[in-house]
Design a protein around this motif. Structure first.
Motif, PDB file in Angstrom:
ATOM      1  N   ALA A   1       9.535  54.216   8.190  1.00  0.00           N
ATOM      2  CA  ALA A   1      10.930  53.983   8.569  1.00  0.00           C
ATOM      3  C   ALA A   1      11.233  54.615   9.925  1.00  0.00           C
ATOM      4  CB  ALA A   1      11.864  54.530   7.494  1.00  0.00           C
ATOM      5  N   ALA A   2      10.739  55.829  10.138  1.00  0.00           N
ATOM      6  CA  ALA A   2      10.961  56.500  11.417  1.00  0.00           C
ATOM      7  C   ALA A   2      10.318  55.719  12.560  1.00  0.00           C
ATOM      8  CB  ALA A   2      10.409  57.920  11.366  1.00  0.00           C
TER       9      ALA A   2
ATOM     10  N   ASN B   1      17.506  52.428   4.553  1.00  0.00           N
ATOM     11  CA  ASN B   1      16.040  52.463   4.589  1.00  0.00           C
ATOM     12  C   ASN B   1      15.394  53.003   3.318  1.00  0.00           C
ATOM     13  OD1 ASN B   1      15.808  51.324   7.102  1.00  0.00           O
ATOM     14  ND2 ASN B   1      15.572  53.263   8.194  1.00  0.00           N
ATOM     15  N   GLY B   2      16.049  53.923   2.623  1.00  0.00           N
ATOM     16  CA  GLY B   2      15.407  54.576   1.492  1.00  0.00           C
ATOM     17  C   GLY B   2      14.830  53.617   0.475  1.00  0.00           C
TER      18      GLY B   2
ATOM     19  N   PRO C   1      20.270  55.254  10.325  1.00  0.00           N
ATOM     20  CA  PRO C   1      20.033  56.690  10.465  1.00  0.00           C
ATOM     21  C   PRO C   1      20.863  57.269  11.617  1.00  0.00           C
ATOM     22  CG  PRO C   1      17.958  55.447  10.413  1.00  0.00           C
ATOM     23  CD  PRO C   1      19.056  54.459  10.565  1.00  0.00           C
TER      24      PRO C   1
ATOM     25  N   ALA D   1       6.136  58.359  -0.803  1.00  0.00           N
ATOM     26  CA  ALA D   1       7.464  58.591  -0.235  1.00  0.00           C
ATOM     27  C   ALA D   1       7.365  59.106   1.200  1.00  0.00           C
ATOM     28  CB  ALA D   1       8.238  59.579  -1.101  1.00  0.00           C
ATOM     29  N   ALA D   2       6.397  59.991   1.447  1.00  0.00           N
ATOM     30  CA  ALA D   2       6.214  60.519   2.806  1.00  0.00           C
ATOM     31  C   ALA D   2       5.785  59.417   3.769  1.00  0.00           C
ATOM     32  CB  ALA D   2       5.187  61.646   2.789  1.00  0.00           C
TER      33      ALA D   2
ATOM     34  N   ASP E   1      22.963  57.667   4.848  1.00  0.00           N
ATOM     35  CA  ASP E   1      21.764  58.400   4.441  1.00  0.00           C
ATOM     36  C   ASP E   1      22.052  59.871   4.152  1.00  0.00           C
ATOM     37  OD1 ASP E   1      20.098  56.253   4.497  1.00  0.00           O
ATOM     38  OD2 ASP E   1      19.089  56.772   6.374  1.00  0.00           O
TER      39      ASP E   1
ATOM     40  N   CYS F   1       6.442  56.189   3.435  1.00  0.00           N
ATOM     41  CA  CYS F   1       7.600  55.308   3.650  1.00  0.00           C
ATOM     42  C   CYS F   1       8.559  55.923   4.662  1.00  0.00           C
ATOM     43  CB  CYS F   1       8.324  55.052   2.333  1.00  0.00           C
ATOM     44  SG  CYS F   1       7.479  53.900   1.232  1.00  0.00           S
ATOM     45  N   HIS F   2       8.754  57.226   4.561  1.00  0.00           N
ATOM     46  CA  HIS F   2       9.632  57.915   5.513  1.00  0.00           C
ATOM     47  C   HIS F   2       9.075  57.795   6.932  1.00  0.00           C
ATOM     48  CE1 HIS F   2      12.584  60.882   6.832  1.00  0.00           C
ATOM     49  NE2 HIS F   2      11.619  61.436   7.530  1.00  0.00           N
TER      50      HIS F   2
END
Length: 219
Positions: A70-71, A50-51, A111, A63-64, A135, A66-67
């Motif tokens: 993804a979650a 995912n990164g 994950p 970045a936050a 990850d 995107c995180h």
């Protein structure tokens, strides 16, 4: 001598790409109305960590963000997969490994929450000696590090192991780790898996050519 089996998770232990595609379609549709075709999913998304992937999918997001996206996508996937069915022949192979005292490890770009959910949904979590989550390492597949880590945790040599993979990044990772790599033709054509480094391609774990290979490695 065969001492270790290393398995990818999505598309290898169970066929989940349709569920991941549904989760991505819902996420992208909700985010900006984007559509995602099967061909785009197969070429650009399947098998990737995912990164880097979410940075490509959402280039204007932080970045936050995107995180968080993804979650959200993985939560959607888990909702779609309360129960899962093992790939045909998998339980037979796992029983064989237990009888011959062969170590087994999952090596996944998924994950950890997904990995734990899926193994529980399949009812096979307790069968594995370890679960390597890319990850949590410095580099995910297609880098060989996740498979080299799996070998280390099983205290096995590459020459005495088999790896099972359905994705192109995964096949490259296992091949570059020096492991005999068996492609599972669930998400990619056999030719593409061979071009990525697979030495054998099968439809599932009941394939007679796989069992002939296992018998040869038993010596």
């Amino acid at each position: 001598m065969l001492t270790a089996l290393l398995f990818d998770l999505d598309g290898t232990l169970t066929d989940t790409d349709t569920l991941h595609l549904q989760a991505f379609r819902q996420l992208l549709g909700d985010y900006d109305g984007r559509e995602l075709t099967q061909a785009q999913f197969d070429a650009q998304i399947s098998g990737r960590a995912n990164g880097e992937l979410f940075g490509e999918l959402f280039p204007l997001a932080s970045a936050a963000e995107c995180h968080a996206l993804a979650a959200r996508k993985e939560a959607l996937f888990r909702q779609l997969a309360p129960t899962l069915q093992p790939m045909s022949g998998l339980l037979r192979l796992m029983d064989h490994a237990r009888a011959w005292d062969i170590g087994m490890c999952v090596v996944t770009n998924a994950p950890r929450l997904n990995a734990e959910h899926m193994l529980d949904a399949l009812g096979i979590a307790e069968r594995f000696d370890d679960v390597v989550v890319a990850d949590e390492l410095a580099r995910p597949k297609p880098d060989p590090l996740p498979y080299l880590t799996g070998l280390q945790r099983l205290q096995a040599r590459a020459a005495e192991a088999l790896a099972f993979e359905d994705s192109l990044p995964g096949v490259k990772a296992a091949h570059d780790a020096g492991i005999y790599t068996v492609g599972i033709a669930t998400t990619q054509p056999a030719q593409r898996l061979l071009e990525a480094g697979a030495q054998l391609v099968v439809e599932d774990f009941n394939d007679p050519t796989l069992w002939a290979l296992i018998e040869t490695m038993h010596g």
